[in-house]
Design a protein around this motif. Structure first.
Motif, PDB file in Angstrom:
ATOM      1  N   ARG A   1      24.016 -42.787 -21.744  1.00 33.35           N
ATOM      2  CA  ARG A   1      22.552 -43.126 -21.200  1.00 33.35           C
ATOM      3  C   ARG A   1      21.436 -42.504 -22.132  1.00 33.35           C
ATOM      4  O   ARG A   1      20.528 -42.920 -22.665  1.00 33.35           O
ATOM      5  CB  ARG A   1      22.424 -42.568 -19.777  1.00 33.35           C
ATOM      6  CG  ARG A   1      23.152 -43.221 -18.779  1.00 33.35           C
ATOM      7  CD  ARG A   1      23.134 -42.490 -17.468  1.00 33.35           C
ATOM      8  NE  ARG A   1      21.551 -42.436 -16.971  1.00 33.35           N
ATOM      9  CZ  ARG A   1      21.215 -41.251 -16.370  1.00 33.35           C
ATOM     10  NH1 ARG A   1      22.027 -40.332 -15.964  1.00 33.35           N
ATOM     11  NH2 ARG A   1      19.782 -41.307 -16.016  1.00 33.35           N
ATOM     12  N   LEU A   2      22.006 -41.286 -22.728  1.00 27.31           N
ATOM     13  CA  LEU A   2      20.754 -40.655 -23.597  1.00 27.31           C
ATOM     14  C   LEU A   2      20.927 -41.336 -24.947  1.00 27.31           C
ATOM     15  O   LEU A   2      19.638 -41.407 -25.514  1.00 27.31           O
ATOM     16  CB  LEU A   2      21.676 -39.050 -23.727  1.00 27.31           C
ATOM     17  CG  LEU A   2      20.957 -38.075 -22.806  1.00 27.31           C
ATOM     18  CD1 LEU A   2      21.638 -36.866 -23.239  1.00 27.31           C
ATOM     19  CD2 LEU A   2      19.348 -37.888 -23.111  1.00 27.31           C
ATOM     20  N   SER A   3      21.949 -41.844 -25.426  1.00 20.91           N
ATOM     21  CA  SER A   3      22.047 -42.396 -26.881  1.00 20.91           C
ATOM     22  C   SER A   3      20.822 -43.652 -26.624  1.00 20.91           C
ATOM     23  O   SER A   3      20.111 -44.194 -27.694  1.00 20.91           O
ATOM     24  CB  SER A   3      23.226 -42.828 -27.380  1.00 20.91           C
ATOM     25  OG  SER A   3      23.823 -43.556 -26.381  1.00 20.91           O
TER      26      SER A   3
ATOM     27  N   ILE B   1      18.372 -44.400 -24.587  1.00 22.26           N
ATOM     28  CA  ILE B   1      17.027 -43.709 -24.036  1.00 22.26           C
ATOM     29  C   ILE B   1      16.398 -43.101 -25.502  1.00 22.26           C
ATOM     30  O   ILE B   1      15.019 -43.328 -25.715  1.00 22.26           O
ATOM     31  CB  ILE B   1      16.917 -42.939 -22.957  1.00 22.26           C
ATOM     32  CG1 ILE B   1      15.451 -42.962 -22.654  1.00 22.26           C
ATOM     33  CG2 ILE B   1      17.230 -41.556 -23.046  1.00 22.26           C
ATOM     34  CD1 ILE B   1      14.960 -44.251 -21.822  1.00 22.26           C
ATOM     35  N   ILE B   2      17.193 -42.451 -26.099  1.00 22.45           N
ATOM     36  CA  ILE B   2      16.533 -41.637 -27.362  1.00 22.45           C
ATOM     37  C   ILE B   2      16.239 -42.760 -28.452  1.00 22.45           C
ATOM     38  O   ILE B   2      15.379 -42.855 -29.106  1.00 22.45           O
ATOM     39  CB  ILE B   2      17.621 -40.766 -27.743  1.00 22.45           C
ATOM     40  CG1 ILE B   2      17.779 -39.305 -27.034  1.00 22.45           C
ATOM     41  CG2 ILE B   2      17.109 -40.238 -29.247  1.00 22.45           C
ATOM     42  CD1 ILE B   2      18.406 -38.339 -27.117  1.00 22.45           C
TER      43      ILE B   2
ATOM     44  N   ALA C   1      26.555 -39.566 -19.444  1.00 24.50           N
ATOM     45  CA  ALA C   1      25.276 -38.792 -19.882  1.00 24.50           C
ATOM     46  C   ALA C   1      25.084 -39.208 -21.245  1.00 24.50           C
ATOM     47  O   ALA C   1      23.876 -39.263 -21.773  1.00 24.50           O
ATOM     48  CB  ALA C   1      25.551 -37.562 -19.749  1.00 24.50           C
ATOM     49  N   LYS C   2      25.975 -39.258 -21.879  1.00 26.88           N
ATOM     50  CA  LYS C   2      25.890 -39.415 -23.543  1.00 26.88           C
ATOM     51  C   LYS C   2      25.441 -40.763 -23.805  1.00 26.88           C
ATOM     52  O   LYS C   2      24.421 -40.988 -24.546  1.00 26.88           O
ATOM     53  CB  LYS C   2      27.131 -39.281 -24.390  1.00 26.88           C
ATOM     54  CG  LYS C   2      26.867 -39.143 -25.844  1.00 26.88           C
ATOM     55  CD  LYS C   2      28.346 -38.951 -26.481  1.00 26.88           C
ATOM     56  CE  LYS C   2      28.099 -38.790 -28.003  1.00 26.88           C
ATOM     57  NZ  LYS C   2      29.168 -39.006 -28.801  1.00 26.88           N
TER      58      LYS C   2
END
Lengths: 87, 271
Positions: A21-23, A25-26, A18-19
């Motif tokens: 993927r988030l880093s 996309i953000i 999750a981390k």
């Protein structure tokens, strides 16, 4: 591989997935907001320089900034006219 | 000067209204004259969480439209002396909320000597959410340790940095705080949930607190009592800490590490 991981029980931790993927996309979405600042100017000046030598219009030059991971890619795309006429 | 604080998140269901109720109550309990405004026009719920739903006569839109004055519309909280609630309207007209209208209400609250105005933002990035953050001096961004919530928080941070009055007028930017809610230390330990450090690292906003996942929140909303009032509750204690940190008091984080239940507790159960 799957047998090994079965025995050693190193099932991937979903939180780290999750981390990651988030880093990505953000960073991408933030980058998208920042990029256009200098791009219009760059595009205008490129047109000015190139049209000294080649007959190109404002729409023939595309400037784009892309972000892939930690790497930024500046893409300049110049479409030359069919018949080049030296000025 | 009344300080305007928006409670926002982008995503719905993360605990904005629960947080608005507890933060406003916490500030009022510390002696500050506090107003809490529900900006969720059409889907008002703050009144239920605060337990004042049966005393709603006028709402924010009535005041904006001049159909009632602020004194008539503000509902005095039943628990706290210094706390007043301004409910949202149940109208379906989304355009009823105007920037001029909100500004007028905030100015008037300032004249009434309020110390803090808490703006409970609706979910999304539409008009209501933008109106709630437009006049903010500070923002508490509520985020769950979960992918969609974190991404939406990042979006709303972008909007804060571009559409708030402070940003538009080039003044000192809105002071941002990150509040991680519905946190489960056990699941973090097991690698199933993003840690509060992960969320903070991703959003790059100073952390003001971590609220543990708890059954108490439902108990509180069932009764219409802000969670911060609950006795012997981790959630209430965590919100008290948030208030302290907001007021620049030093408080270590609590409820963020998982303690394995001892053998007795496992055998005989317990809370």
């Amino acid at each position: 591989m799957s047998l090994l991981s079965y025995f050693f029980g190193n099932k991937p931790k979903t939180a780290s997935v999750a981390k990651e993927r988030l880093s990505l996309i953000i960073a991408h979405e933030r980058g998208g907001n920042r990029a256009p600042d200098f791009l219009p100017d760059l595009q205008r000046e490129l047109i000015a320089v190139i049209s000294k030598y080649v007959n190109v219009g404002p729409d023939d030059i595309k400037v784009q900034l892309e972000k892939q991971g930690n790497c930024e890619i500046l893409e300049v795309n110049i479409t030359l006219p069919d018949q080049q006429q030296p000025k | 000067m009344a300080r305007v604080i928006v409670i926002t998140s982008g995503k719905g269901g993360v605990g904005k209204t629960t947080t608005s109720a507890s933060i406003s109550t916490g500030l009022a309990l510390r002696g500050f004259k506090t107003a809490v405004i529900d900006f969720d026009v059409g889907l008002r719920n703050l009144d239920l969480i605060m337990g004042c739903e049966r005393r709603v006569v006028y709402d924010l839109i009535n005041v904006v439209n001049g159909e009632a004055n602020l004194h008539q519309a503000l509902i005095k909280d039943k628990h706290c002396e210094n706390l007043f609630i301004l409910p949202a309207s149940q109208t379906r007209d989304k355009d009823a909320l105007t920037e001029e209208g909100v500004e007028k209400v905030l100015k008037e609250l300032e004249h009434m000597a309020f110390d803090y105005v808490i703006c409970d933002s609706p979910a999304g990035i539409e008009r209501g959410a933008v109106m709630a953050l437009t006049f903010a001096d500070e923002a508490i961004v509520v985020s769950n340790p979960e992918v969609s919530s974190v991404r939406d928080s990042d979006r709303i941070l972008g909007i804060l940095q571009s559409k708030s009055r402070r940003a538009m007028e080039g003044r000192e930017p809105v002071k941002e705080h990150l509040l991680v809610t519905r946190y489960s230390p056990k699941r973090v330990e097991e690698g199933e949930m993003l840690s509060y450090k992960d969320v903070q690292e991703l959003l790059r906003v100073p952390l003001i607190g971590v609220i543990p996942e708890s059954d108490d929140v439902l108990q509180a909303s069932n009764q219409g009592t802000p969670a911060i009032h609950l006795k012997d509750s981790d959630v209430a204690a965590a919100y008290q800490d948030v208030i302290a940190r907001f007021l620049d008091e030093d408080r270590p984080l609590r409820f963020v590490t998982y303690e394995k239940p001892g053998i007795l507790k496992r055998l005989f159960g317990g809370k």
